[in-house]
Design a protein around this motif. Structure first.
Motif, mmCIF file in Angstrom:
data_model
loop_
_atom_site.group_PDB
_atom_site.id
_atom_site.type_symbol
_atom_site.label_atom_id
_atom_site.label_comp_id
_atom_site.label_asym_id
_atom_site.label_seq_id
_atom_site.Cartn_x
_atom_site.Cartn_y
_atom_site.Cartn_z
ATOM 1 N N GLY A 133 0.819 -1.208 0.000
ATOM 2 C CA GLY A 133 0.000 0.000 0.000
ATOM 3 C C GLY A 133 0.851 1.257 0.000
ATOM 4 N N THR A 134 0.182 2.410 0.031
ATOM 5 C CA THR A 134 0.841 3.705 0.064
ATOM 6 C C THR A 134 0.658 4.316 1.454
ATOM 7 O OG1 THR A 134 0.492 4.075 -2.301
ATOM 8 C CG2 THR A 134 0.925 6.016 -0.949
ATOM 9 N N TYR A 135 1.736 4.877 1.998
ATOM 10 C CA TYR A 135 1.735 5.357 3.375
ATOM 11 C C TYR A 135 2.296 6.774 3.478
ATOM 12 C CZ TYR A 135 1.044 0.415 4.391
ATOM 13 O OH TYR A 135 0.544 -0.858 4.428
ATOM 14 N N GLU A 136 1.836 7.470 4.498
ATOM 15 C CA GLU A 136 2.404 8.755 4.871
ATOM 16 C C GLU A 136 2.856 8.688 6.322
ATOM 17 O OE1 GLU A 136 0.079 11.974 2.008
ATOM 18 O OE2 GLU A 136 -0.293 11.943 4.183
ATOM 19 N N GLY A 137 4.022 9.287 6.580
ATOM 20 C CA GLY A 137 4.561 9.294 7.937
ATOM 21 C C GLY A 137 4.788 10.711 8.448
ATOM 22 N N LEU A 138 4.459 10.918 9.713
ATOM 23 C CA LEU A 138 4.656 12.211 10.373
ATOM 24 C C LEU A 138 5.365 11.980 11.703
ATOM 25 C CD1 LEU A 138 1.024 13.598 9.908
ATOM 26 C CD2 LEU A 138 2.999 14.139 8.464
ATOM 27 N N VAL A 139 5.998 13.012 12.221
ATOM 28 C CA VAL A 139 6.658 12.949 13.527
ATOM 29 C C VAL A 139 6.067 14.047 14.403
ATOM 30 C CG1 VAL A 139 8.832 13.016 14.779
ATOM 31 C CG2 VAL A 139 8.774 12.091 12.442
ATOM 32 N N ASN A 140 5.707 13.702 15.622
ATOM 33 C CA ASN A 140 5.266 14.720 16.579
ATOM 34 C C ASN A 140 6.505 15.192 17.333
ATOM 35 O OD1 ASN A 140 3.071 16.227 17.635
ATOM 36 N ND2 ASN A 140 3.189 15.046 19.535
ATOM 37 N N VAL A 141 6.850 16.457 17.184
ATOM 38 C CA VAL A 141 8.136 16.942 17.663
ATOM 39 C C VAL A 141 7.985 18.323 18.288
ATOM 40 C CG1 VAL A 141 8.683 17.919 15.385
ATOM 41 C CG2 VAL A 141 10.542 17.394 16.968
ATOM 42 N N TYR A 142 8.832 18.576 19.289
ATOM 43 C CA TYR A 142 8.945 19.921 19.863
ATOM 44 C C TYR A 142 10.318 20.465 19.492
ATOM 45 C CZ TYR A 142 10.169 23.541 23.195
ATOM 46 O OH TYR A 142 10.620 24.712 23.750
ATOM 47 N N SER A 143 10.320 21.590 18.783
ATOM 48 C CA SER A 143 11.571 22.243 18.386
ATOM 49 C C SER A 143 11.699 23.565 19.130
ATOM 50 C CB SER A 143 11.581 22.497 16.881
ATOM 51 O OG SER A 143 11.445 21.284 16.163
ATOM 52 N N PRO A 144 12.811 23.794 19.811
ATOM 53 C CA PRO A 144 12.954 25.025 20.598
ATOM 54 C C PRO A 144 13.095 26.283 19.752
ATOM 55 C CG PRO A 144 14.972 23.741 20.663
ATOM 56 C CD PRO A 144 13.951 22.886 19.982
ATOM 57 N N ASP A 145 13.716 26.161 18.562
ATOM 58 C CA ASP A 145 13.882 27.328 17.685
ATOM 59 C C ASP A 145 14.201 26.822 16.281
ATOM 60 O OD1 ASP A 145 16.859 27.012 17.477
ATOM 61 O OD2 ASP A 145 16.758 27.523 19.608
ATOM 62 N N ILE A 146 14.350 27.767 15.356
ATOM 63 C CA ILE A 146 14.533 27.404 13.953
ATOM 64 C C ILE A 146 15.890 26.728 13.688
ATOM 65 C CG2 ILE A 146 15.567 29.576 13.192
ATOM 66 C CD1 ILE A 146 13.716 29.396 10.709
ATOM 67 N N LYS A 147 16.839 26.910 14.596
ATOM 68 C CA LYS A 147 18.156 26.283 14.430
ATOM 69 C C LYS A 147 18.195 24.869 15.000
ATOM 70 C CE LYS A 147 20.768 30.611 14.401
ATOM 71 N NZ LYS A 147 21.871 31.373 15.044
ATOM 72 N N HIS A 148 17.101 24.438 15.622
ATOM 73 C CA HIS A 148 17.026 23.089 16.202
ATOM 74 C C HIS A 148 15.657 22.502 15.852
ATOM 75 C CE1 HIS A 148 19.891 25.389 18.724
ATOM 76 N NE2 HIS A 148 20.545 24.238 18.812
ATOM 77 N N SER A 149 15.475 22.223 14.559
ATOM 78 C CA SER A 149 14.148 21.766 14.135
ATOM 79 C C SER A 149 14.163 20.691 13.050
ATOM 80 C CB SER A 149 13.321 22.963 13.646
ATOM 81 O OG SER A 149 13.942 23.560 12.521
ATOM 82 N N ARG A 150 15.191 20.607 12.238
ATOM 83 C CA ARG A 150 15.208 19.694 11.094
ATOM 84 C C ARG A 150 16.019 18.434 11.394
ATOM 85 N NH1 ARG A 150 14.628 22.139 5.613
ATOM 86 N NH2 ARG A 150 13.441 24.064 5.886
ATOM 87 N N PHE A 151 15.491 17.299 11.019
ATOM 88 C CA PHE A 151 16.202 16.030 11.162
ATOM 89 C C PHE A 151 15.663 15.055 10.122
ATOM 90 C CE2 PHE A 151 12.519 15.986 13.826
ATOM 91 C CZ PHE A 151 11.993 14.713 13.748
ATOM 92 N N ASN A 152 16.208 13.850 10.092
ATOM 93 C CA ASN A 152 15.873 12.892 9.042
ATOM 94 C C ASN A 152 15.195 11.640 9.583
ATOM 95 O OD1 ASN A 152 17.145 13.569 6.137
ATOM 96 N ND2 ASN A 152 18.447 14.464 7.728
ATOM 97 N N VAL A 153 14.263 11.128 8.787
ATOM 98 C CA VAL A 153 13.627 9.836 9.043
ATOM 99 C C VAL A 153 13.965 8.929 7.868
ATOM 100 C CG1 VAL A 153 11.455 8.589 9.297
ATOM 101 C CG2 VAL A 153 11.740 10.829 10.401
ATOM 102 N N TYR A 154 14.499 7.751 8.177
ATOM 103 C CA TYR A 154 14.834 6.769 7.150
ATOM 104 C C TYR A 154 13.747 5.702 7.065
ATOM 105 C CZ TYR A 154 19.656 8.229 6.236
ATOM 106 O OH TYR A 154 20.772 8.918 5.824
ATOM 107 N N VAL A 155 13.393 5.344 5.852
ATOM 108 C CA VAL A 155 12.546 4.177 5.576
ATOM 109 C C VAL A 155 13.435 3.238 4.767
ATOM 110 C CG1 VAL A 155 10.449 3.320 4.499
ATOM 111 C CG2 VAL A 155 10.461 5.584 5.576
ATOM 112 N N ASN A 156 13.985 2.226 5.440
ATOM 113 C CA ASN A 156 15.081 1.432 4.883
ATOM 114 C C ASN A 156 16.215 2.378 4.496
ATOM 115 O OD1 ASN A 156 13.914 -1.041 5.396
ATOM 116 N ND2 ASN A 156 12.954 -1.193 3.378
ATOM 117 N N LYS A 157 16.606 2.460 3.231
ATOM 118 C CA LYS A 157 17.736 3.299 2.839
ATOM 119 C C LYS A 157 17.314 4.683 2.338
ATOM 120 C CE LYS A 157 20.822 -0.539 1.686
ATOM 121 N NZ LYS A 157 21.681 -1.153 0.630
#
Length: 221
Positions: A133-157
């Protein structure tokens, strides 16, 4: 003179007899009186700090009620495996296999705990059996500011750079602006991984310092 001597002797004899009678009655009274026995005093009980009674060892017999936050999530030694059934799957970050992340007690997080991504070598992993099937993934996250907000999620490679509002809204939010989207042609066991950087794109590094609550996957079709 003889009569007087006999009188003296008789008075002496009567006095001696009275003395013997007095001694005999005293000894008889002492023998008939029961002996008193002393009972040892009972030790006093002291109250322990928790409200229970503490014995001589200092161990409290009272009970202390605990709350859910007092029970720490079990630290895993390998990646947990989940089954995707129904329309969605929510994976608490603290229930993943992780390293170099800080477990944070937070009542505003969904499970009262979250993981803080500390450095570029931090990671958290879980495995999920997805039906085709087709899926969408989201992360519930608290970021303190714009310099500490982006990161990566891997689905296999395959890696996906995720983030919330820019600037962050100052509380937990889903990364709806950067959705993890993938399609599986057949049932597949997928390794999900959260980390700072994209190994496939070193020039577009992520950041750290954000607190991750959970990963949410929805089946679109």
């Amino acid at each position: 003179m003889k009569v007087m001597n006999k009188g003296i002797f008789l008075v002496a004899a009567l006095s001696f007899s009275a003395l013997l009678s007095s001694c005999g009655s005293t000894s008889t009274l002492d023998a008939s009186e029961p002996k008193k026995t002393e009972t040892p005093a009972k030790p006093k009980q002291s109250m322990g700090s928790s409200g229970g009674i503490s014995g001589g060892t200092g161990v409290s017999l009272g009970s202390i009620k605990t709350t859910g936050q007092d029970k720490l999530p079990k630290r895993l030694k390998e990646a947990p495996k989940f089954e995707f059934t129904g329309e969605k799957l929510q994976i608490e970050a603290e229930n993943m296999y992780y390293d170099r992340m800080e477990l944070v007690a937070d009542r505003s997080a969904s499970g009262s705990y979250a993981l803080k991504l500390l450095k570029d070598s931090s990671w958290a992993i879980a495995e999920v059996n997805f039906p085709a099937g087709t899926y969408e993934g989201l992360v519930n996250v608290y970021s303190p500011d714009i310099k500490h907000s982006r990161f990566n999620v891997y689905v296999n490679k395959d890696s996906y750079l995720v983030y919330g509002s820019e600037p962050p809204i100052g509380k937990y939010e889903l990364t709806t602006r950067s959705v993890v989207s993938f399609t599986l042609d057949q049932p597949t066991t997928v390794t999900l991984k959260v980390q700072q950087n994209d190994a496939n794109n070193p020039e577009n590094n992520g950041q750290n310092g954000m607190t991750i609550d959970y990963l949410l996957f929805k089946k679109i079709q």
